[in-house]
Design a protein around this motif. Structure first.
Motif: not given
Ligand code: SAH
Length: 222
Positions: A89-91, A94-96, A112-114, A138-141, A212-214
């Motif tokens: 699982l990646e939280i 972002g770009s993917g 998961v991406e917010r 959604g919120d990955g926290t 990390l916002i959530g």
């Molecule tokens: N792994 C990404 C890095 C992106 S930067 C890549 O390879 O490009 C980190 C990302 O975390 C941002 O897109 C931001 O929107 C997201 N993020 C911040 N808080 C988050 C949360 N609570 N849940 C999911 N995504 C979150």
């Protein structure tokens, strides 16, 4: 069928040089290096920045967010100790790009991406490159309980504290790699679940991530 940008020799040469650069910086997991040598990082960023795709630096991807520096992606992935078939699982999709690296290593990837806009864009790019990954807006926290437990969880944004919900979603022997700290810098932390209720905590280098916002992360909005 690989598309033309993927087979472009110019990018292939630059990718080779990036991999050698990462090797000199201490990345030794051959599966990680091989994935970086394969995934077309330039496809995950704006075409205006394409010429910088294989520099070892973070680049903007919109919404005030960045695609992580290749060294950071490599270091986090190495700490995750990914085996083919692992459920990861990646939280912070972002770009993917990080999700594609994990997929290339044979992992079963969830992300998961917010930010809805980033989530939609990453989903489209990953699909166009043929990577089969489950992504959620959604919120990955809070993790992604529907598919738990995971063999590995990687948080790609800076957390104020270790989100406890993520620890609960680890398999026995599962690893959580998360940068923890303030706005300025975060300490790369690895939690390994030893048994039902025992964990090992290790600390590595400092990094600088977007927040990390959530619910179990930072509370402010950008
Ligand atoms: N792994 C990404 C890095 C992106 S930067 C890549 O390879 O490009 C980190 C990302 O975390 C941002 O897109 C931001 O929107 C997201 N993020 C911040 N808080 C988050 C949360 N609570 N849940 C999911 N995504 C979150």
């Amino acid at each position: 069928m690989a598309n033309s940008s993927r087979t472009n020799r110019k990018f292939t040469n630059r990718r080779n040089r990036l991999v050698e650069n990462l090797r000199t910086k201490g990345i030794h997991d051959e599966a990680v290096l091989s994935a970086i040598n394969t995934v077309p990082r330039h496809v995950f960023i704006d075409t205006a920045l394409e010429h910088r795709a294989y520099e070892d630096s973070a680049l903007p991807i919109g919404k005030g967010q960045t695609i992580s520096q290749p060294y950071t992606v490599a270091a986090q992935t190495q700490l995750l100790k990914v085996n083919p078939g692992d459920k990861i699982l990646e939280i912070g999709t972002g770009s993917g790009y990080q999700a594609a690296i994990l997929c290339e290593m044979g992992a079963d990837v969830y992300s998961v991406e917010r930010h809805e806009e980033l989530y939609l864009k990453a989903r489209e790019i990953l699909q166009s490159l043929g990577y089969r990954i489950r992504i959620k807006w959604g919120d990955g926290t809070l993790g992604w309980s529907a598919y738990a437990p995971y063999d590995g969880i990687v948080v790609t944004a800076g957390a104020p504290v270790i989100p406890q919900e993520l620890i609960r979603q680890l398999n026995i022997e599962g690893r959580l790699v998360v940068p923890v700290g303030d706005n300025e810098k975060q300490l790369m932390t690895r939690i390994t679940r030893i048994s039902e209720d025992a964990y090992e905590e290790e600390h590595f280098n400092h990094f600088k991530f977007v927040p990390l916002i959530g619910e179990k992360g930072w509370k402010y909005e950008e």
